[in-house]
Design an enzyme around this catalytic site. Structure first.
Site, short mmCIF file in Angstrom:
data_model
loop_
_atom_site.label_atom_id
_atom_site.label_comp_id
_atom_site.label_asym_id
_atom_site.label_seq_id
_atom_site.Cartn_x
_atom_site.Cartn_y
_atom_site.Cartn_z
N GLY A 11 0.82 -1.20 0.00
CA GLY A 11 0.00 0.00 0.00
C GLY A 11 0.85 1.25 0.00
O GLY A 11 0.59 2.21 0.72
N ILE A 12 1.87 1.27 -0.82
CA ILE A 12 2.87 2.35 -0.80
C ILE A 12 2.35 3.68 -1.34
O ILE A 12 2.88 4.73 -1.01
CB ILE A 12 4.14 1.93 -1.58
N THR A 13 1.30 3.65 -2.15
CA THR A 13 0.85 4.90 -2.79
C THR A 13 -0.08 5.73 -1.91
O THR A 13 -0.41 6.86 -2.26
CB THR A 13 0.14 4.59 -4.13
N ASP A 16 0.21 7.10 4.25
CA ASP A 16 1.21 6.53 5.15
C ASP A 16 2.32 5.83 4.38
O ASP A 16 3.50 5.94 4.74
CB ASP A 16 0.56 5.54 6.12
N LEU A 83 0.16 -1.76 5.05
CA LEU A 83 -0.63 -0.54 5.14
C LEU A 83 -1.77 -0.54 4.13
O LEU A 83 -2.40 0.49 3.89
CB LEU A 83 0.25 0.69 4.88
N GLN A 86 -8.90 -1.48 2.63
CA GLN A 86 -9.87 -0.40 2.68
C GLN A 86 -9.51 0.57 3.82
O GLN A 86 -9.16 0.14 4.92
CB GLN A 86 -11.26 -1.00 2.91
N SER A 128 -5.85 0.18 14.12
CA SER A 128 -6.65 1.41 14.11
C SER A 128 -7.30 1.66 15.45
O SER A 128 -7.73 0.72 16.14
CB SER A 128 -7.74 1.31 13.04
N GLU A 130 -10.10 2.71 15.73
CA GLU A 130 -11.50 2.30 15.57
C GLU A 130 -11.76 0.96 16.25
O GLU A 130 -12.91 0.64 16.58
CB GLU A 130 -11.85 2.21 14.09
N TYR A 152 -15.22 -1.98 9.08
CA TYR A 152 -13.79 -1.64 9.02
C TYR A 152 -13.10 -2.02 10.32
O TYR A 152 -12.04 -2.66 10.34
CB TYR A 152 -13.64 -0.14 8.74
N HIS A 182 -4.49 10.27 11.96
CA HIS A 182 -3.30 11.03 11.58
C HIS A 182 -3.48 11.55 10.16
O HIS A 182 -3.90 10.83 9.27
CB HIS A 182 -2.03 10.18 11.72
N ARG A 187 -3.72 13.45 2.35
CA ARG A 187 -5.03 12.85 2.53
C ARG A 187 -5.94 13.20 1.34
O ARG A 187 -5.91 14.32 0.83
CB ARG A 187 -5.70 13.37 3.80
#
Length: 322
Positions: A11-13, A16, A83, A86, A128, A130, A152, A182, A187
């Site tokens: 999830g590099i793009t 984070d 990372l 969803q 998370s 959450e 989630y 964060h 974002r």
């Protein structure tokens, strides 16, 4: 160069992943990164940070074990940062299966691939806040029970349980960072903080625009994303894996966030914000608060920016694009 540390950021793009890639490159790492489809995914964040040409990208679908196995076998990194999956609590109510598959099943596939390939890899899992649900005024720490209130959050709780299980059962260095909110200019506007700030910036130019929001009474601990990626790295440098709450320790209301963001642009938020019931979630965490003292004591990590800094920095970034 044989001993050079290598990291795979799954999830590099995203926000984070991009900040973590920049941080690890600064540490001398060779950085590999995955996204679902390299040829169609946005690489804007990596471009904005000026590091796109310094990382090696590969396509990987975390829900597909064969895809995960192939990538891990190819790169055999010394560290893996999970990372992906969803990222939206609100979206998880509309796509609950996607939440479970991309977060819980994706984490399971990564752990199982490490086990299957017998890799001496250190594994970081993105947890998370959450997971805690509503802390009701209390500050959550690593011993606070999980009470998820969204698909989630359920998926994140499952993933954290799998990480603990694989660490204990197979002696894999695996840990979870339970990160509270964060933010940063990277974002997307799917996140309410960026939606508020970008809309306020547009209202400054066109006062006829309205900002449509749901529940503005929620309270969160908001930090600065570049601070938090350093905590991820620090967690993988310990002698033994441990889970950590990562947060600023300060909670503020979304109303406060809105007020301060509009104030930056010399606007009165009450004149421009419309509350809509349709935008409220079926279930929501009303109050989230954190006790990050363990991270301070063991990792030597403390947030260097609080909510006021986050608002200021994001507003300045939005202003610069006007």
């Amino acid at each position: 160069m044989a001993n050079k540390q290598t990291a795979l950021i799954v999830g590099i793009t995203g926000q984070d992943g991009s900040y973590l890639a920049k941080f690890l490159l600064g540490k001398g790492y060779q950085v590999f990164g995955t996204t679902r489809d390299v040829f169609s995914s946005s690489q804007t964040n990596l471009q904005q940070l000026g590091i796109l040409d310094q990382v090696t990208l590969a396509s990987m679908a975390v829900e597909d074990f064969r895809s995960v196995l192939s990538v891990l076998q190819k790169f055999q990194p010394t560290e893996i940062y999970n990372l992906s999956g969803q990222t939206s609590v609100g979206l998880s109510f509309e796509r609950p299966v996607e939440a479970i598959e991309s977060i819980a099943i994706g984490t399971l596939n990564l752990l199982e691939a490490i086990r299957f390939l017998k890799l001496a890899t250190r594994f970081y899992n993105a947890g998370s806040s959450e997971c805690f649900g509503d802390t009701k005024g209390d500050k959550a720490n690593e011993l606070t029970p999980f009470l998820p209130k969204s698909p989630y959050a359920v998926a994140k709780v499952t993933a954290a349980g799998l990480v603990n299980n694989y660490q204990e059962s197979y002696d894999i260095f695996a840990c979870t960072g339970i990160l509270f909110n964060h933010e940063s200019p990277l974002r997307s506007e799917r996140f309410v903080t960026q939606k508020i700030i970008q809309t306020a910036a547009r209202i400054k130019k066109n006062p006829e625009i309205k900002l449509h929001l749901g529940n503005v009474d929620i309270c969160r601990d908001w930090g600065w994303a570049p601070d938090y990626v350093e905590a991820m790295w620090k967690m993988l440098q310990l002698d033994h894996p441990q889970n950590f709450v990562i947060a600023t320790g300060r909670t503020a209301s979304l109303t406060y966030f809105i007020e301060q963001a509009f104030s930056f642009f010399e606007l009165a938020w009450n004149d421009h914000v419309m509350i809509e019931g349709a935008l409220k979630r079926p279930s929501d965490v009303q109050y989230g608060a954190a006790d990050p003292s363990k991270a301070s004591q063991i990792l030597g990590w403390k947030a260097t920016h609080d909510v006021d800094d986050v608002i200021q920095l994001m507003c300045e970034a939005a202003q610069s694009t006007l």
